[in-house]
Design an enzyme around this catalytic site. Structure first.
Site, short mmCIF file in Angstrom:
data_model
loop_
_atom_site.label_atom_id
_atom_site.label_comp_id
_atom_site.label_asym_id
_atom_site.label_seq_id
_atom_site.Cartn_x
_atom_site.Cartn_y
_atom_site.Cartn_z
N ALA A 59 -27.45 -23.80 -67.43
CA ALA A 59 -26.07 -23.67 -66.95
C ALA A 59 -25.11 -24.05 -68.06
CB ALA A 59 -25.84 -24.56 -65.72
N ASP A 60 -23.91 -23.52 -67.98
CA ASP A 60 -22.86 -23.90 -68.92
C ASP A 60 -21.53 -23.88 -68.17
OD1 ASP A 60 -22.26 -24.50 -71.84
OD2 ASP A 60 -20.80 -22.91 -71.41
N THR A 61 -20.67 -24.81 -68.52
CA THR A 61 -19.37 -24.94 -67.86
C THR A 61 -18.26 -24.90 -68.90
OG1 THR A 61 -20.33 -26.32 -66.10
CG2 THR A 61 -17.94 -26.43 -66.40
#
Length: 205
Positions: free
Chosen positions: A80-82
């Protein structure tokens, strides 16, 4: 549901959120020589959604190679990346205290987007999801920003704040996914993980 999955993230929050879902997982983090931070460099004029999807895919590919190189047993890999975006301007992790103060000064009194992309791979099959939320900050004066930065909480956080921490005192409104703002949207993640059972059923049917 598989016996366990690999979580390719150094974020303790993502690990805690997976535990909240009841998902057994092992960390599959990058070695220092991999320079994982380089994957987060934006391309010129790249839109926030395109950016966070691309970076997540790059991290997933790196994690899949890492598993093979380390000789680890096969299992699904989750990444995941934000990112935080004000308009088309991206706010990643601050480089230092001054950078954190700059980001917070620009986000204060405005509504920004928090975009978290999630990617899951099992052998040759890949699944992806994107979660977008909105956060409104109250106006913040220099003293408030400096005090928050001095706490150390902004470091290592996209947009230089943690919604689950002291920054909550400055948030007037949120819409979307609270866990997505934290860094791992649980609804989208659970939906992706459900695909694993469907994939296994398809292969054995």
């Amino acid at each position: 549901m598989p016996a366990f999955i690999y979580l390719a993230s150094q974020s303790p929050r993502r690990s805690q959120l997976l535990t909240q879902l009841g998902v057994a997982h092992e960390l599959l983090v990058a070695d220092p020589e991999e320079n994982a931070e380089a994957l987060e460099e934006p391309l010129p004029k790249e839109a926030p959604a395109a950016y966070v999807r691309r970076v997540t895919d790059l991290k997933l590919q790196a994690a899949l190679r890492r598993r093979v190189q380390r000789g680890l047993p096969p299992a699904p890999v989750l990444c995941a990346d934000t990112t935080v975006a004000l308009g088309r301007t991206l706010y990643g992790k601050p480089q230092d205290a001054a950078d954190a103060a700059r980001m917070l000064g620009q986000l204060a009194g405005a509504t920004h987007r928090v975009l978290t992309a999630v990617a899951l791979a099992l052998e040759e099959q890949h699944w992806r999801a994107l979660c977008e939320s909105r956060v409104t900050f109250a106006p913040m004066d220099a003293a408030q920003i400096d005090a928050y930065v001095a706490s150390g909480e902004p470091m290592g956080k996209a947009g230089a704040y943690a919604v689950q921490g002291a920054a909550a005192a400055f948030i007037t409104r949120m819409s979307g996914s609270y866990t997505g703002i934290m860094g791992l949207p649980l609804f989208e993640t659970a939906t992706l993980l459900a695909q694993l059972d469907l994939a296994r059923c398809t292969k054995t049917s």
